[in-house]
Design a protein around this motif. Structure first.
Motif, mmCIF file in Angstrom:
data_model
loop_
_atom_site.group_PDB
_atom_site.id
_atom_site.type_symbol
_atom_site.label_atom_id
_atom_site.label_comp_id
_atom_site.label_asym_id
_atom_site.label_seq_id
_atom_site.Cartn_x
_atom_site.Cartn_y
_atom_site.Cartn_z
ATOM 1 N N ALA A 153 0.746 -1.038 0.055
ATOM 2 C CA ALA A 153 0.149 0.019 -0.237
ATOM 3 C C ALA A 153 0.844 1.173 0.018
ATOM 4 N N LYS A 154 0.419 2.445 -0.837
ATOM 5 C CA LYS A 154 1.182 3.562 -0.512
ATOM 6 C C LYS A 154 0.699 4.336 0.446
ATOM 7 N N LEU A 155 1.427 4.898 0.970
ATOM 8 C CA LEU A 155 1.318 5.660 2.246
ATOM 9 C C LEU A 155 2.003 7.075 1.972
ATOM 10 N N VAL A 156 0.865 8.197 2.297
ATOM 11 C CA VAL A 156 0.997 9.528 2.407
ATOM 12 C C VAL A 156 1.091 10.106 3.631
ATOM 13 N N THR A 157 1.993 10.638 3.990
ATOM 14 C CA THR A 157 2.065 11.593 5.419
ATOM 15 C C THR A 157 2.268 12.715 5.269
ATOM 16 N N SER A 158 2.000 13.522 6.256
ATOM 17 C CA SER A 158 2.295 15.055 6.592
ATOM 18 C C SER A 158 2.377 15.450 7.808
ATOM 19 N N ARG A 159 3.019 16.520 8.140
ATOM 20 C CA ARG A 159 3.450 17.017 9.483
ATOM 21 C C ARG A 159 2.352 17.563 10.273
ATOM 22 N N LYS A 160 1.686 18.548 9.688
ATOM 23 C CA LYS A 160 0.792 19.573 10.621
ATOM 24 C C LYS A 160 -0.189 20.283 9.741
ATOM 25 N N PRO A 161 -1.147 20.917 10.227
ATOM 26 C CA PRO A 161 -2.103 21.903 9.526
ATOM 27 C C PRO A 161 -1.522 22.599 8.396
ATOM 28 N N ASP A 162 -0.154 23.137 8.757
ATOM 29 C CA ASP A 162 0.266 24.209 7.893
ATOM 30 C C ASP A 162 0.662 23.485 6.495
ATOM 31 N N ASP A 163 0.816 21.943 6.567
ATOM 32 C CA ASP A 163 1.202 21.234 5.208
ATOM 33 C C ASP A 163 -0.172 20.795 4.580
ATOM 34 N N LEU A 164 -1.467 21.040 5.103
ATOM 35 C CA LEU A 164 -2.668 20.733 4.536
ATOM 36 C C LEU A 164 -2.887 20.736 2.740
ATOM 37 N N GLU A 165 -2.345 21.810 2.464
ATOM 38 C CA GLU A 165 -2.464 22.054 0.968
ATOM 39 C C GLU A 165 -1.753 20.961 0.518
ATOM 40 N N ALA A 166 -0.565 20.878 0.829
ATOM 41 C CA ALA A 166 0.403 19.938 0.030
ATOM 42 C C ALA A 166 -0.177 18.369 0.078
ATOM 43 N N PHE A 167 -0.507 18.429 1.561
ATOM 44 C CA PHE A 167 -1.075 16.905 1.683
ATOM 45 C C PHE A 167 -2.188 16.779 0.920
ATOM 46 N N CYS A 168 -3.318 17.479 0.846
ATOM 47 C CA CYS A 168 -4.513 17.075 -0.039
ATOM 48 C C CYS A 168 -4.249 16.947 -1.277
ATOM 49 N N GLU A 169 -3.399 17.605 -1.943
ATOM 50 C CA GLU A 169 -3.037 17.507 -3.534
ATOM 51 C C GLU A 169 -2.385 16.312 -3.406
ATOM 52 N N THR A 170 -1.408 15.962 -2.712
ATOM 53 C CA THR A 170 -0.550 14.703 -2.917
ATOM 54 C C THR A 170 -1.394 13.483 -2.555
ATOM 55 N N TYR A 171 -2.350 13.495 -1.629
ATOM 56 C CA TYR A 171 -3.001 12.310 -1.199
ATOM 57 C C TYR A 171 -4.062 12.077 -2.385
ATOM 58 N N LEU A 172 -4.743 12.899 -2.906
ATOM 59 C CA LEU A 172 -5.558 12.773 -4.027
ATOM 60 C C LEU A 172 -4.857 12.167 -5.152
ATOM 61 N N ASP A 173 -3.547 12.678 -5.618
ATOM 62 C CA ASP A 173 -2.993 12.308 -6.885
ATOM 63 C C ASP A 173 -2.617 10.775 -6.549
ATOM 64 N N VAL A 174 -1.847 10.514 -5.383
ATOM 65 C CA VAL A 174 -1.685 9.100 -5.205
ATOM 66 C C VAL A 174 -2.968 8.088 -5.322
ATOM 67 N N PHE A 175 -4.183 8.411 -4.558
ATOM 68 C CA PHE A 175 -5.359 7.789 -4.585
ATOM 69 C C PHE A 175 -5.712 7.478 -6.061
ATOM 70 N N ALA A 176 -6.088 8.571 -6.911
ATOM 71 C CA ALA A 176 -6.202 8.596 -8.072
ATOM 72 C C ALA A 176 -5.342 7.666 -9.030
ATOM 73 N N ALA A 177 -4.196 7.782 -9.000
ATOM 74 C CA ALA A 177 -3.066 6.813 -9.559
ATOM 75 C C ALA A 177 -3.418 5.320 -9.259
ATOM 76 N N GLU A 178 -3.540 5.073 -7.900
ATOM 77 C CA GLU A 178 -3.953 3.804 -7.473
ATOM 78 C C GLU A 178 -5.205 3.352 -8.011
ATOM 79 N N ALA A 179 -5.982 4.023 -8.262
ATOM 80 C CA ALA A 179 -7.373 3.808 -8.869
ATOM 81 C C ALA A 179 -7.361 3.358 -10.078
ATOM 82 N N LYS A 180 -6.506 3.957 -11.078
ATOM 83 C CA LYS A 180 -6.082 3.560 -12.294
ATOM 84 C C LYS A 180 -5.458 2.287 -12.622
ATOM 85 N N GLU A 181 -4.447 2.032 -11.490
ATOM 86 C CA GLU A 181 -3.711 0.695 -11.638
ATOM 87 C C GLU A 181 -4.780 -0.549 -11.063
ATOM 88 N N ALA A 182 -5.801 -0.161 -10.400
ATOM 89 C CA ALA A 182 -6.614 -1.245 -10.016
ATOM 90 C C ALA A 182 -7.394 -1.839 -10.797
#
Length: 182
Positions: A153-182
């Motif tokens: 399983a791919k794991l996306v982690t982030s540090r804190k609320p200040d990182d939310l923009e990057a966290f949201c963008e990244t997790y959505l990209d990873v989830f979308a890529a995983e859905a395409k591969e499934a």
């Protein structure tokens, strides 16, 4: 894609729930609030009570295979409560066993430690979890967002609320890529 947002009945950091949730909605996904009890969960703004949110599904009555991915919001108390609930820990572990992507922010990796899914992985978190993660076999890094491909399983982690923009963008990209591969 249905995305599970796992939170305890009390203690989730509200912004770490609401911003990733809204990002999922904006991207056309179906976020689902999953908790260990039915009813409502109590969110917090640091140490102050914030809003309540209705639970849509209960751990033990749903399974990881009902979702395309899992988001674990933080807050200090939230993952501490979750890691003491065997059904919640098993729910998290099942996402990893099934190779479904997981995203965790701030203190949320505590439940990953309890589920014994961080060994050999590189991840980030709120800095106070560094020793716990290292002791559980992870490599901790101080980065805004970290994607780890180690294991099924791919794991996306982030540090804190200040990182939310990057966290949201990244997790959505990873989830979308995983859905395409499934």
């Amino acid at each position: 894609m249905r995305i599970a947002f796992l939170v305890a009945p009390e203690g989730v950091e509200q912004v770490e729930l609401t911003e990733p949730w809204q990002a999922a909605v904006d991207a056309g996904h179906e976020p689902v609030l999953v908790s260990t009890q039915s009813g409502k969960i109590q969110a917090f703004d640091h140490l102050d009570k914030a809003d309540t949110f209705p639970v849509q599904e209960v751990v033990g009555e749903t399974t990881a295979d009902a979702f395309g991915g899992l988001v674990l919001p933080g807050g200090v108390a939230n993952p501490d409560f979750l890691r003491m609930d065997e059904a919640a820990v098993a729910f998290v572990r099942d996402f990893f066993r099934q190779g479904r992507p997981v995203a965790a922010i701030c203190h949320a990796p505590w439940i990953l430690v309890e589920a014994d899914v961080v060994r050999g992985r590189e991840l980030t978190s709120w800095p106070s979890l560094r020793t716990d993660l290292r002791n559980a076999g992870a490599t901790w890094v101080d980065e805004q967002v970290k994607v780890c491909d180690h294991g099924p399983a791919k794991l996306v982690t982030s540090r804190k609320p200040d990182d939310l923009e990057a966290f949201c963008e990244t997790y959505l990209d990873v989830f979308a890529a995983e859905a395409k591969e499934a």
